[in-house]
Scaffold this active site. Sequence first.
Site, PDB file in Angstrom:
ATOM      1  N   GLU A 279       0.816  -1.217   0.000  1.00 44.68           N
ATOM      2  CA  GLU A 279       0.000   0.000   0.000  1.00 44.68           C
ATOM      3  C   GLU A 279       0.851   1.269   0.000  1.00 44.68           C
ATOM      4  OE1 GLU A 279      -3.797  -1.643   2.612  1.00 44.68           O
ATOM      5  OE2 GLU A 279      -2.186  -0.560   3.613  1.00 44.68           O
ATOM      6  N   PRO A 280       1.645   1.508  -1.036  1.00 47.21           N
ATOM      7  CA  PRO A 280       2.407   2.765  -1.069  1.00 47.21           C
ATOM      8  C   PRO A 280       1.500   3.959  -1.326  1.00 47.21           C
ATOM      9  CG  PRO A 280       2.714   1.554  -3.109  1.00 47.21           C
ATOM     10  CD  PRO A 280       1.889   0.671  -2.212  1.00 47.21           C
ATOM     11  N   GLY A 281       1.739   5.045  -0.617  1.00 45.98           N
ATOM     12  CA  GLY A 281       0.978   6.276  -0.833  1.00 45.98           C
ATOM     13  C   GLY A 281       1.942   7.428  -1.016  1.00 45.98           C
ATOM     14  N   ARG A 282       2.589   7.830   0.096  1.00 45.41           N
ATOM     15  CA  ARG A 282       3.596   8.897   0.055  1.00 45.41           C
ATOM     16  C   ARG A 282       4.670   8.588  -0.987  1.00 45.41           C
ATOM     17  NH1 ARG A 282       5.169  11.585   4.904  1.00 45.41           N
ATOM     18  NH2 ARG A 282       4.314   9.792   5.999  1.00 45.41           N
ATOM     19  N   ARG A 319       2.221  19.867   8.532  1.00 49.62           N
ATOM     20  CA  ARG A 319       3.169  18.839   8.964  1.00 49.62           C
ATOM     21  C   ARG A 319       4.345  19.366   9.804  1.00 49.62           C
ATOM     22  NH1 ARG A 319       5.949  16.127   5.888  1.00 49.62           N
ATOM     23  NH2 ARG A 319       5.888  14.158   7.045  1.00 49.62           N
ATOM     24  N   TYR A 323       4.515  17.291  13.141  1.00 52.59           N
ATOM     25  CA  TYR A 323       5.559  16.270  13.233  1.00 52.59           C
ATOM     26  C   TYR A 323       6.971  16.843  13.273  1.00 52.59           C
ATOM     27  CZ  TYR A 323       1.766  13.572  10.964  1.00 52.59           C
ATOM     28  OH  TYR A 323       0.574  13.003  10.609  1.00 52.59           O
ATOM     29  N   CYS A 350      -1.895  33.236  12.738  1.00 55.27           N
ATOM     30  CA  CYS A 350      -1.699  33.869  14.041  1.00 55.27           C
ATOM     31  C   CYS A 350      -1.257  32.806  15.055  1.00 55.27           C
ATOM     32  CB  CYS A 350      -2.986  34.556  14.485  1.00 55.27           C
ATOM     33  SG  CYS A 350      -2.772  35.639  15.891  1.00 55.27           S
ATOM     34  N   GLU A 351      -0.101  32.216  14.800  1.00 55.36           N
ATOM     35  CA  GLU A 351       0.471  31.152  15.625  1.00 55.36           C
ATOM     36  C   GLU A 351       1.983  31.279  15.590  1.00 55.36           C
ATOM     37  OE1 GLU A 351      -0.874  28.697  17.400  1.00 55.36           O
ATOM     38  OE2 GLU A 351      -2.982  28.952  16.855  1.00 55.36           O
ATOM     39  N   TYR A 379       0.104  14.370   2.083  1.00 55.26           N
ATOM     40  CA  TYR A 379      -0.350  14.870   3.384  1.00 55.26           C
ATOM     41  C   TYR A 379      -0.264  16.394   3.513  1.00 55.26           C
ATOM     42  CZ  TYR A 379      -0.019   9.938   4.325  1.00 55.26           C
ATOM     43  OH  TYR A 379      -0.161   8.579   4.245  1.00 55.26           O
TER      44      TYR A 379
END
Length: 420
Positions: A279-282, A319, A323, A350-351, A379
């Site tokens: 199941e490759p995605g990235r 991300r 992460y 505003c972070e 993602y």
Amino acid sequence: MANFLFSNTDTVKLAEKYGTPLYVVSEDIIVERCNEIKRDFTERHKNTMAVYASKAFLTKEMARIIKREGLGMDVVSGGELYTAIKVDFPMEKIVFHGNNKTLNEIEMAVKHNVGRIVVDNFYELDLLGKVAKKYKKKANILFRITPGVDSHTHKYIRTGQIDSKFGIPLNENIIHKAILKAMELEYVELKGFHFHIGSQLQENETHVKAIKIIASLMNEVKNDIGFITKELNTGGGYGIHYNGNEHRKPLRYFTDAIMEELEKECEKYNLERPKVIIEPGRWIVGEAGITLYTIGSIKNIPGIRTYVGIDGGMPDNPRPSLYNAKYEALVANKMDEEPKNIVTVAGKCCESGDILIWDLKVPYIESGDILAVLSTGAYNYSMASNYNRIPRPAVVMVSNGKDRLIVKRETYDDIIKNEI
């Protein structure tokens, strides 16, 4: 001045044509990855299947490309399944994941004859049994199991350890009970098992360890229960290049190790090797995407740092905040200038945590320059939000110098359209 070309397409002209922030996805790279999967896995090894992990990036156009290239698709929600349905994706090639599927999602999967439902727990098994019986449709399932293998990746994207929210633990009292229960259900057919170790993995050792554990389970349940494992889904998680020493390895680095170990273990236990699914995605789409931004404010704090503000940030790429993900980027309209300066790329939210890249080497930059952030295909679009009521960017697909819009840019009206 030289501009950055992506899939032989001028990215500065893309920014002028479509505006920024802008997701740009290369169909050429996606097709290259799909061809590598077919050449080095499904055609190299008999009785195998590859499905695209659509949570990485899914639009109707992406689903059409995966369909055209002959891969299956892994979905994890009713929304992802609905997208597949709307492009007439072959339902027999759909694998439906999720640790807490709703009744509506299970009914959708059963009614549309989804190829495999990966069952995560007893609650879901009971629910699926009732729904399949109600519609008198056979549901083919795999049990997601936690092999107890801890991968070397960020703790938020580890999935194979014992203490995981995913899967059925390999406790004899639990897994044996689950298998026996599935075998009793009239409209449910258990085909085998699924595991997923984690994401953005750079080594194959955890997949090999998991295969040893699963092979032992296959032997155990054959001898103790009489259950023959016909299918084994080994998940994905193969890493790509984001920055520094991280590099995308050839698919065979992972799949050859998986297949060799499984063949060896099956021979040891005198088992017939099951059908193997990956199941490759990235790995398919991560490096196929970039994001273009326009540089706005440039704020120099003498002796400390220079902040460069862009017209996007956390809403289109959460991300780094989630992460601590690290990216590489370049100034798309100044490719022939030497990067001599170091800046920090700040998003517009505003972070204080909305920092896209710390300490990026760039040439002399000015407001209005175009920044291209690399490896944003996975993602980014799929995790985007409207935080601070910022509209989501458009998505453009490029191929050999040609571009086409596949997702329109959101408007302010789009943001409030469901509000009363």
